[in-house]
Design an enzyme around this catalytic site. Structure first.
Site, short mmCIF file in Angstrom:
data_model
loop_
_atom_site.label_atom_id
_atom_site.label_comp_id
_atom_site.label_asym_id
_atom_site.label_seq_id
_atom_site.Cartn_x
_atom_site.Cartn_y
_atom_site.Cartn_z
N CYS A 182 1.01 -25.87 -3.35
CA CYS A 182 -0.23 -26.34 -3.33
C CYS A 182 -1.26 -25.72 -4.00
CB CYS A 182 -0.78 -26.21 -1.86
SG CYS A 182 -2.58 -26.40 -1.38
N CYS A 237 -2.11 -29.46 -4.91
CA CYS A 237 -3.40 -29.69 -4.38
C CYS A 237 -4.73 -29.17 -4.98
CB CYS A 237 -3.55 -29.44 -2.85
SG CYS A 237 -2.19 -29.67 -1.96
N LYS A 274 -4.87 -29.96 -8.94
CA LYS A 274 -4.93 -31.26 -9.07
C LYS A 274 -6.23 -31.82 -8.81
CE LYS A 274 -4.14 -33.83 -5.12
NZ LYS A 274 -2.99 -33.79 -4.57
N TYR A 306 2.86 -40.31 -6.02
CA TYR A 306 1.36 -39.82 -5.94
C TYR A 306 1.00 -38.77 -7.01
CZ TYR A 306 1.72 -35.69 -2.84
OH TYR A 306 1.93 -34.63 -2.23
N GLU A 340 -1.68 -39.62 -9.88
CA GLU A 340 -2.80 -38.71 -9.92
C GLU A 340 -2.94 -37.90 -11.05
OE1 GLU A 340 -3.19 -37.24 -5.14
OE2 GLU A 340 -1.98 -35.95 -6.47
N HIS A 354 -25.99 -45.16 7.03
CA HIS A 354 -26.47 -45.86 6.21
C HIS A 354 -27.15 -45.11 5.06
CE1 HIS A 354 -27.19 -50.00 4.48
NE2 HIS A 354 -28.48 -49.62 4.31
N GLU A 397 -19.52 -46.47 6.66
CA GLU A 397 -19.97 -47.22 7.31
C GLU A 397 -19.24 -48.49 7.35
OE1 GLU A 397 -24.03 -48.67 6.99
OE2 GLU A 397 -23.94 -48.10 4.83
#
Lengths: 494, 614
Positions: free
Chosen positions: B176, B181, B184, B317, B321, B589, B594
């Protein structure tokens, strides 16, 4: 026109005010088969600014402010970019005209969209200024002075509010602008004094600073009244470190236009009583808003208002003192002044009026976000409110200062990136409030608002696996209580 | 519980559990194994059994401390007896364990005493150097080690990074932090900043020239950050008094591991318990030229030169990525895909991820696999010729690239750590380690966490959670198990994809299509409008179980900041999120999040979900 003969009214439903709440209510009712009209009229601001259909949010609120906030954030990103290997100039100038035009064009496209939507749903739209004749009849006056009478069985008042000008400060009205004007300025406001400490004040000051303008906020007392005060201080602390100047404990006493067009502002330091003076290109008042109720002739319909706030008194059904007249949104007493609450209240009201549902609007746990340079998202109770309601010994506050991964390489200061979760102390420690200060706070907060709605406890939040690497995962990793007095700074991963 | 006579260690027994469910049974099994683990001599007996009494007297006469569980004096004695018989194949009492070794009943114990075996076994007492040795200093291993140390245990972490075929290695912290992670997401951020730069002109920022990207500047900054994280892990282990040994760990016999350092020096350590957290490393194709000329994600993030025109092989992935951020910083990128994109993820979402990438200049070669990689020119980068063949026919094709990045999958680092020496079972095909719901392997004192686990999720936060909870169960009073259900995750492709719960395919498989309602919509982030970015690209979808109150069983979002959006919804799903609750919740908002509070259109209605532009 007699109220007893409701079948003879022109419309089943008349909505006064074409903002978020009014439009939502009108469209929903029309969809459910009612004959509906909306009347909307924008009284030009003292500076002559006017706009189209859609109300505050679309024209002079959420939409343009978030876009200008985005423009400011992009300025930060340009400064970040070299750290990430992009070869960009160090000093990039900003062109207000270009931004404003782009923002305004987007707003105009939304105005158009709202018109089309009303048409699609067969809602009759009148661009007239309305006032009550009696409890079923409203008189509308066009820009040209032509009068129209409209009657309806049910009337919804959704006229919202407008910025307040100070009444006792010389030159305030003549020389100052408000949030009604700032988004529609064709030219850069230049060096700006923002007066007020509301979220409108801080958001405007934030993006103006971010657009490289010399910006000062003058506030009389505390920032973001009603919000969690620890979070509020962190918000202003971050703004100060980001270049916004603050004049605290001061109130302006005079605004004078100098021969060169600049504005000379005189203010008083409340603590020392000393007077001081400064010159600005623009003075923006953001000291609060007043409901648009006084020109409605509410007394002719018998609708009661709070004499202090001039807001309309409503019950849980949104009904006023006159049972077939309702009020929603910013004009109604005790309601949060937020677009999505008005929208939902409007839609639910329409559903009840049409017998579709009996659901009432739930005004608890409404999430919101303040789009200051470092965004502040929150839902539920502030720490003060939780303590007031439950007593300090029954409240547990988990908190952390964290560093967004993206800040590291960009060498950005993360001193104010902070999360606080306010819980009941007794297991399983029901979550009462969540407060998040950091990038994308709105996006982070939305889902947690759902969690709180589902009755999430601290235990359940901790059992949720984080998404790595995000800022939101820090919420699921909160371990340090305020009570413990331990250092709440997150270091490293895990 | 009976009072303990002198010489015996008192140990509180736990309240009775009836073995009604498989889960309770598993819990009991674990507790029994715990008793066996934690006591030098453990006797399962019945208070009235004369054979049991003889055994107790034997140990008393030897002056040896022992712990007893009297099956007739606890509520769930019968269940205990059943589970014991499963563990030991012995149904009778007494059932005796000495230093974790199953001795047998009364006769066997006396035989062992006579043969000297018993004394030998007893001598092994507390001969272990450590309470816990963790093999692998990645997210899961470090979390477990630190938590165990916090609980007062003597802990060692063995971590050794075998250099990649290209010679890349790194510091403490595992995948990681070093090659996963963290770098990346930072390179993804670099790519997003490229997008922000072009957006910024629309928002009034003025500069003329097209911004150029410098790979070395970015990589150096990222590697500096990683260096600081490696350092902070070292410091953190030191602060918690965890012994850190930068050596390769390999079991040599039960409870004993050999640690080999960079210079080839060997040291052996013993421990009562072990946690395997060795993770995975990128897989190679096994074709001519792959290890010589291709790189993997192990190499990319610290590559000292810009990779140039790149072929990414794979559709995981990791592949998407990497392809995404390489293209985002201006490189010519092609992705070669054997079959589907993002296997295991919702395929509608996966295709949308891919088509966004395609619209943004990334080329996809589908249904092709490389068969040979040849070097045409040396250099940094050099030039490589790739020959690929169709998966569907005889067709072949060739391409020339500066860099070929393999991202076709990852293999567990479980085959060269001596597991066979102590009998830890692995799945021979995948190399993964099967564990029960308390992360225990088939060898009771050996546990595993993280990417090496069979059938679990390969995610940092999952490994951390599992590691931490494991330590708490082993050494603390906690019982909580790691919950692998409804784990949210995010793929940091150019358009981010966040999800939690089931994919639509999986939901249909589990619940049947007619029992589901899928709500979906496109949305246009406000920030994209003025920037003139694509409408009808960002997409939100939830999958609800109609016959369980429209409970949300799958959550999917494709859009900016998908990770930030998804996290809170994952909490809500943990708390029983339903469609009604979504409808009742007020939106914030203007945000992307939302959109989930206003979902109206069902997929089954077939209604148009596109948003009209101006």
């Amino acid at each position: 026109v007699e109220s007893a003969h409701s079948g003879r009214q022109d419309y089943d439903l008349l909505v006064i005010g074409g903002g978020s709440g009014g439009l939502a209510c009108a469209k929903e009712a029309a969809q459910l088969g009612k004959k509906v009209a909306v009347v909307d009229y924008v009284e030009p601001s003292p500076r002559g600014t006017r706009w189209g259909l859609g109300g505050t949010c679309v024209n002079v609120g959420c939409i343009p402010k978030k876009l200008m906030h985005q423009a400011a954030l992009l300025g930060d990103r340009i400064r970040d970019a070299p750290h990430y290997g992009w070869e960009v100039p160090q000093q990039v100038p900003h062109d207000w005209r270009k931004m404003a035009e782009a923002v305004q064009n987007h707003v105009k496209s939304l105005n158009w969209g709202h018109r089309v939507q009303l048409q699609d749903r067969k809602v009759k739209y009148f661009n007239i200024k309305a006032s009550f004749v009696n409890e079923h009849v409203v008189c509308g006056v066009t820009k040209g002075g032509k009068e129209t009478l409209l009657s309806a069985e049910h009337i919804v008042i959704a006229t919202g509010g407008r910025p307040r000008y100070p009444t006792n400060i010389e030159g305030a009205l003549e020389h100052g602008i408000t949030s009604d004007d700032i988004f529609w300025l064709k030219e850069s406001p230049g060096k700006t004094l923002v007066v007020g400490a509301s979220y409108v004040a801080l958001e405007c000051a934030g993006f103006l600073t971010g657009l490289s303008l010399d910006t000062t906020v003058m506030m009389r007392s505390i920032p973001l009244r009603g919000f969690d005060q620890q979070m509020s201080s962190l918000v202003t602390e971050h703004m100060a470190s980001h270049g916004t100047q603050f004049l605290r404990g001061c109130t302006p006493s005079r605004v004078k236009k100098l021969p060169d067009g600049q504005l000379q502002v005189t203010w008083k330091d409340l603590a020392s009583g000393r007077e001081d003076m400064g010159t600005f290109d623009t003075v923006l008042w953001a000291i609060g808003r007043v409901p648009e109720t006084r020109s409605l002739n509410l007394e002719k319909a018998g609708v009661n208002t709070n004499p202090n706030t001039h807001k309309i008194l409503v019950d849980a059904q949104e009904a006023t003192s006159v049972p077939h007249i309702y009020a929603i949104g910013d004009a109604a007493e005790g309601r949060p002044e937020l677009t999505p609450t008005a929208t939902m209240a409007g839609r639910l009201l329409a559903q009840r009026l049409c017998g579709q549902s009996s659901d009432l609007m739930d005004y608890d746990n409404v999430p919101t976000t303040v789009f200051t340079p470092l965004e502040y998202g929150c839902v539920g109770l502030s720490e003060e409110e939780a303590v007031a309601r439950h007593g300090e010994e029954h409240v547990e506050v988990y908190h952390a200062f964290y560093k967004p991964l993206e800040f590291t390489v960009a060498e950005r200061d993360s001193s104010q990136c902070y999360i606080k979760m306010v819980c009941l102390r007794e297991p399983p420690q029901l979550v009462l409030g969540l407060h998040f200060l950091g990038p994308n706070a709105g996006e982070v907060t939305q889902g947690f608002a759902l969690g709180i709605k589902c009755g999430a406890s601290y235990t359940q939040v901790m059992r949720t696996v984080g998404i790595h690497p995000t800022c939101a995962e820090e919420v699921a990793k909160l371990r340090i209580t305020k009570r413990s007095g331990l250092e709440p700074t997150v270091t490293g991963c895990g | 519980m009976r009072s303990s006579p002198p010489g015996r260690r008192a140990r509180p027994w736990f309240p009775g559990i009836s073995c009604t469910s498989a889960e309770a049974r598993e819990e009991l099994r674990r507790r029994l194994l715990g008793l066996i683990e934690d006591n030098r001599v453990m006797i399962f007996s019945k208070s009235y059994c004369p054979h049991s009494t003889r055994v107790k007297e034997l140990f008393s006469s030897l002056g040896v401390e022992y712990n007893i569980l009297e099956l007739d004096q606890v509520d769930d004695g019968a269940s205990v007896q059943e589970v014991l018989s499963e563990i030991t194949n012995q149904i009778t009492v007494p059932n005796v364990f000495v230093n974790k070794v199953h001795m047998g009943g009364c006769d066997r114990t006396f035989q062992a005493h006579q043969s000297g075996l018993l004394q030998k076994l007893l001598q092994k007492e507390s001969a272990y150097d450590y309470d816990l040795i963790v093999i692998g200093g990645g997210s899961g291993g470090l979390a477990c080690a630190q938590e165990a140390a916090i609980l007062g245990k003597k802990v060692m972490v063995l971590d050794f990074v075998v250099p990649s075929p290209q010679g890349t290695s790194w510091g403490l912290g595992g995948t990681c932090v070093n090659v996963g992670c963290v770098p990346k997401k930072l390179m993804h951020q670099a790519a997003l900043l490229g997008q922000a730069l072009s957006d910024s002109r629309k928002f009034g920022w003025e500069y003329n020239q097209q911004a150029k990207h410098n790979w070395e500047t970015m990589t150096e900054a990222i590697q500096n950050h990683i260096g600081s994280l490696n350092w902070s892990y070292r410091v953190s282990l030191r602060e918690k008094a965890v012994a850190y040994v930068n050596s390769y760990g390999e079991f040599v016999e039960h409870h004993k591991i050999k640690a080999t350092n960079r210079k080839g020096q060997e040291t052996c350590y013993t421990a009562a318990k072990f946690v395997i957290a060795t993770g995975e490393r990128p897989r190679y194709l096994g074709i001519q030229g792959d290890k010589e000329y291709c790189i993997t994600s192990d190499d990319l993030f610290s590559l000292p030169y810009c990779p140039g025109k790149t072929l990414v092989v794979g559709a995981s992935y990791v592949a998407l990525e990497c392809a995404g951020f390489l293209a985002g910083i201006g490189l010519d990128v092609t992705v070669m895909v054997r079959s589907v994109l993002l296997r295991g993820f919702d395929q509608e979402m996966a295709e949308k991820v891919g088509s966004y990438m395609e619209q943004h200049g990334i080329k996809f070669l589908r249904k092709f696999i490389p068969v040979m990689v040849q070097q045409l020119e040396k250099g940094l980068p050099g030039k490589l010729k790739v020959v690929a063949k169709s998966t569907e026919g005889p067709e072949t094709m060739e391409g020339v690239y500066n860099t070929v990045l393999l991202a076709i999958g990852r293999d567990s680092c479980t085959r060269k750590i001596g597991l066979e020496k102590i009998g830890v079972k692995i799945n021979e095909k995948t190399g993964k380690i099967p564990v029960n719901d308390v992360e225990q392997t088939n060898v009771p004192y050996v546990y595993a966490v993280g990417d090496v686990l069979e059938g679990k999720l390969e995610l940092t936060p999952v490994a951390i959670q599992a590691g931490k909870l494991l330590a708490r169960r082993l050494f603390g009073d906690h019982l909580e198990k790691c919950d692998y259900i409804n784990v949210p995750t995010t793929v940091f492709t150019p358009l981010e994809y966040g999800c939690c719960g089931l994919s639509e395919e999986k939901a249909i498989e589990v619940y049947k299509k007619e029992n589901l309602e899928v709500y979906h919509t496109f949305f246009w982030p406000l920030e994209w409008t003025v920037a003139g970015r694509d409408n009808n690209t960002c997409y939100a979808k939830i999958i609800c179980n109609k016959f369980n109150n429209n409970r949300v069983i799958g959550f999917h979002i494709l859009g900016p900041n998908a990770g930030e959006v998804t996290q809170g919804f994952a909490v809500a799903m943990k708390c029983g999120l339903t469609k009604q609750l979504l409808d009742d919740t007020i939106g914030i908002h203007p945000t992307c999040g939302e959109v989930f509070t206003t979902l109206e259109i069902t997929k089954s209605s077939g209604l148009d979900i596109s948003q009209k532009g101006c």
